[in-house]
Design an enzyme around this catalytic site. Sequence first.
Site, PDB file in Angstrom:
ATOM      1  N   CYS A  72      42.649  30.894 -23.483  1.00 29.55           N
ATOM      2  CA  CYS A  72      42.110  31.356 -24.184  1.00 29.55           C
ATOM      3  C   CYS A  72      41.448  32.193 -24.602  1.00 29.55           C
ATOM      4  O   CYS A  72      40.949  33.571 -23.921  1.00 29.55           O
ATOM      5  CB  CYS A  72      40.820  30.594 -23.229  1.00 29.55           C
ATOM      6  SG  CYS A  72      38.746  31.006 -23.553  1.00 29.55           S
ATOM      7  N   CYS A  75      38.308  33.978 -23.648  1.00 29.91           N
ATOM      8  CA  CYS A  75      38.352  34.742 -22.360  1.00 29.91           C
ATOM      9  C   CYS A  75      38.532  35.493 -22.213  1.00 29.91           C
ATOM     10  O   CYS A  75      37.597  36.596 -21.325  1.00 29.91           O
ATOM     11  CB  CYS A  75      38.835  33.487 -21.447  1.00 29.91           C
ATOM     12  SG  CYS A  75      38.360  31.648 -21.379  1.00 29.91           S
TER      13      CYS A  75
END
Length: 155
Positions: A72, A75
């Site tokens: 991600c 993230c």
Amino acid sequence: MTDTDGRPAAQVITCPTCGSTNRVPNAARGKPTCARCHNPLPWLVAAGDADFDRVAVDSDLPVLVDLWAPWCGPCHMLAPHVEKAAQTFAGRLKVVKVNVDEAPRVAERFGVRGVPTLLVLDHGGPVARQVGALPGSQLERWIEGALVQSAAGRS
């Protein structure tokens, strides 16, 4: 010494105030303070399915849970801000990072549908939830608001 899932059961944290090193367990009551200068230490640990309750739910401090995944991009952009939050809110907040690919039960437990998802928990109960990355200053304001809610819930 390792936890049941192979992660270290404690970590060494350098005090941002005096520079001394301190061994801090991942799961403990109270809040970690420097053995030398007694200032609060930032408390940032990883947890998984096997140790989440012991590390996060049983904490005396409110807990910022960062549910993330290695694939991600947002993230990874959020990660340095989460680490900074551990320092900014040292003594008031514990930060627990959970890789949802390695801890699917934790992700399912909190109904995570997208990452990053941030939760503030107080004794295991959700106080605030944020899905998606926030810039650093907004993240700090969001955490501050969640801590106020947490404190209000305790009184």
